[in-house]
Scaffold this motif. Structure first.
Motif, PDB file in Angstrom:
ATOM      1  N   THR A 176      10.732  71.014   5.428  1.00  9.33           N
ATOM      2  CA  THR A 176      11.489  71.243   6.657  1.00  9.33           C
ATOM      3  C   THR A 176      10.644  70.963   7.892  1.00  9.33           C
ATOM      4  OG1 THR A 176      12.895  72.869   5.571  1.00  9.33           O
ATOM      5  CG2 THR A 176      12.780  72.985   7.968  1.00  9.33           C
ATOM      6  N   GLN A 208      10.411  67.277   8.332  1.00  9.12           N
ATOM      7  CA  GLN A 208      11.681  66.764   8.850  1.00  9.12           C
ATOM      8  C   GLN A 208      11.823  67.090  10.335  1.00  9.12           C
ATOM      9  OE1 GLN A 208      14.204  68.721   6.013  1.00  9.12           O
ATOM     10  NE2 GLN A 208      14.204  66.981   4.613  1.00  9.12           N
ATOM     11  N   GLU A 209      11.357  68.266  10.752  1.00 12.10           N
ATOM     12  CA  GLU A 209      11.409  68.624  12.173  1.00 12.10           C
ATOM     13  C   GLU A 209      10.555  67.680  13.008  1.00 12.10           C
ATOM     14  OE1 GLU A 209      10.338  72.751  12.557  1.00 12.10           O
ATOM     15  OE2 GLU A 209      12.201  73.428  11.618  1.00 12.10           O
ATOM     16  N   ILE A 249      12.518  64.627  13.441  1.00 14.66           N
ATOM     17  CA  ILE A 249      13.607  64.877  14.387  1.00 14.66           C
ATOM     18  C   ILE A 249      13.082  64.813  15.818  1.00 14.66           C
ATOM     19  CG2 ILE A 249      15.195  66.650  15.266  1.00 14.66           C
ATOM     20  CD1 ILE A 249      15.520  67.494  12.239  1.00 14.66           C
ATOM     21  N   SER A 288      14.438  62.055  18.300  1.00 13.53           N
ATOM     22  CA  SER A 288      15.318  62.519  19.380  1.00 13.53           C
ATOM     23  C   SER A 288      14.905  61.960  20.737  1.00 13.53           C
ATOM     24  CB  SER A 288      15.347  64.041  19.426  1.00 13.53           C
ATOM     25  OG  SER A 288      14.082  64.549  19.808  1.00 13.53           O
ATOM     26  N   MET A 292      20.652  63.775  19.099  1.00 13.69           N
ATOM     27  CA  MET A 292      20.067  64.812  18.245  1.00 13.69           C
ATOM     28  C   MET A 292      20.855  65.046  16.959  1.00 13.69           C
ATOM     29  SD  MET A 292      17.688  66.925  17.630  1.00 13.69           S
ATOM     30  CE  MET A 292      16.745  67.340  19.058  1.00 13.69           C
ATOM     31  N   LYS A 293      22.175  65.170  17.028  1.00 16.97           N
ATOM     32  CA  LYS A 293      22.956  65.464  15.833  1.00 16.97           C
ATOM     33  C   LYS A 293      22.787  64.374  14.776  1.00 16.97           C
ATOM     34  CE  LYS A 293      27.605  66.389  14.047  1.00 16.97           C
ATOM     35  NZ  LYS A 293      27.165  66.014  12.736  1.00 16.97           N
ATOM     36  N   TRP A 324      19.262  64.619  13.355  1.00 18.87           N
ATOM     37  CA  TRP A 324      19.161  65.832  12.545  1.00 18.87           C
ATOM     38  C   TRP A 324      19.748  65.594  11.154  1.00 18.87           C
ATOM     39  CZ3 TRP A 324      17.345  70.764  14.050  1.00 18.87           C
ATOM     40  CH2 TRP A 324      17.592  71.790  13.143  1.00 18.87           C
ATOM     41  N   ASP A 325      20.944  65.055  11.115  1.00 19.05           N
ATOM     42  CA  ASP A 325      21.618  64.826   9.835  1.00 19.05           C
ATOM     43  C   ASP A 325      20.851  63.846   8.946  1.00 19.05           C
ATOM     44  OD1 ASP A 325      23.609  66.567  10.606  1.00 19.05           O
ATOM     45  OD2 ASP A 325      25.025  65.005  11.184  1.00 19.05           O
ATOM     46  N   ALA A 332      17.490  63.012   9.198  1.00 18.22           N
ATOM     47  CA  ALA A 332      16.159  63.533   8.864  1.00 18.22           C
ATOM     48  C   ALA A 332      16.221  64.571   7.754  1.00 18.22           C
ATOM     49  CB  ALA A 332      15.500  64.123  10.105  1.00 18.22           C
ATOM     50  N   ASN A 333      17.274  65.371   7.726  1.00 19.63           N
ATOM     51  CA  ASN A 333      17.386  66.405   6.700  1.00 19.63           C
ATOM     52  C   ASN A 333      17.724  65.854   5.318  1.00 19.63           C
ATOM     53  OD1 ASN A 333      16.779  69.051   7.864  1.00 19.63           O
ATOM     54  ND2 ASN A 333      18.350  68.472   9.314  1.00 19.63           N
ATOM     55  N   SER A 383       9.104  61.624   4.028  1.00 20.64           N
ATOM     56  CA  SER A 383       8.808  62.120   5.379  1.00 20.64           C
ATOM     57  C   SER A 383       7.328  61.966   5.686  1.00 20.64           C
ATOM     58  CB  SER A 383       9.198  63.595   5.513  1.00 20.64           C
ATOM     59  OG  SER A 383      10.581  63.783   5.430  1.00 20.64           O
TER      60      SER A 383
END
Length: 140
Positions: free
Chosen positions: A39, A42-43, A46, A50, A55-56, A59-60, A62-63, A70
């Protein structure tokens, strides 16, 4: 479980993992650390994405990227140094050996299970990586 109930770790994940480890819940401990590290990676993706995208959408996407992928991307774009890159891949390898080693059948003079020393090494490495990645995300 009721229909609208959710399972969630409410503690700080490394603290939760440490408590699980101390209780002898080794699988839970290593899996929580692995999930937390994934996580955090992934952040970082993101945050980088970004800067130039919505962002959305970032986010989708990267997760959905695994820990290994990663780490490769973050190393390529210079967000992780070679030592961090190698340590994260080592942790992932050790975690895989621990988890998959639990399912190996034992036989005379064969695999008896997972070495506690190997587990401890992977767990300690994961705890250090959790701190490093948390700080890295705060610096960004």
């Amino acid at each position: 479980m009721r229909k609208n109930e959710f399972i969630r770790i409410r503690d700080w994940p490394p603290d939760y993992a440490q408590t699980a480890y101390e209780k002898g819940n080794y699988i839970e401990a290593i899996q929580v650390l692995h999930g937390f590290i994934e996580t955090k990676l992934q952040e970082l993706l993101i945050m980088e994405g970004s800067k130039s995208n919505e962002m959305k959408e970032i986010w989708d996407i990267a997760n959905q990227i695994s820990l290994v992928n990663s780490v490769k991307v973050l190393f390529i774009i210079g967000k992780l140094n070679k030592n961090e890159f190698e340590n994260i891949l080592f942790f992932n390898k050790m975690r895989n050996q621990v988890i998959h080693g639990l399912f190996n059948d034992t036989y005379e003079d064969g695999i008896k299970g997972v070495s506690k020393n190997n587990f401890d090494m992977a767990f300690k490495q994961g705890m250090k990586l959790s701190d490093i990645l948390q700080r890295k995300g705060e610096i960004e």
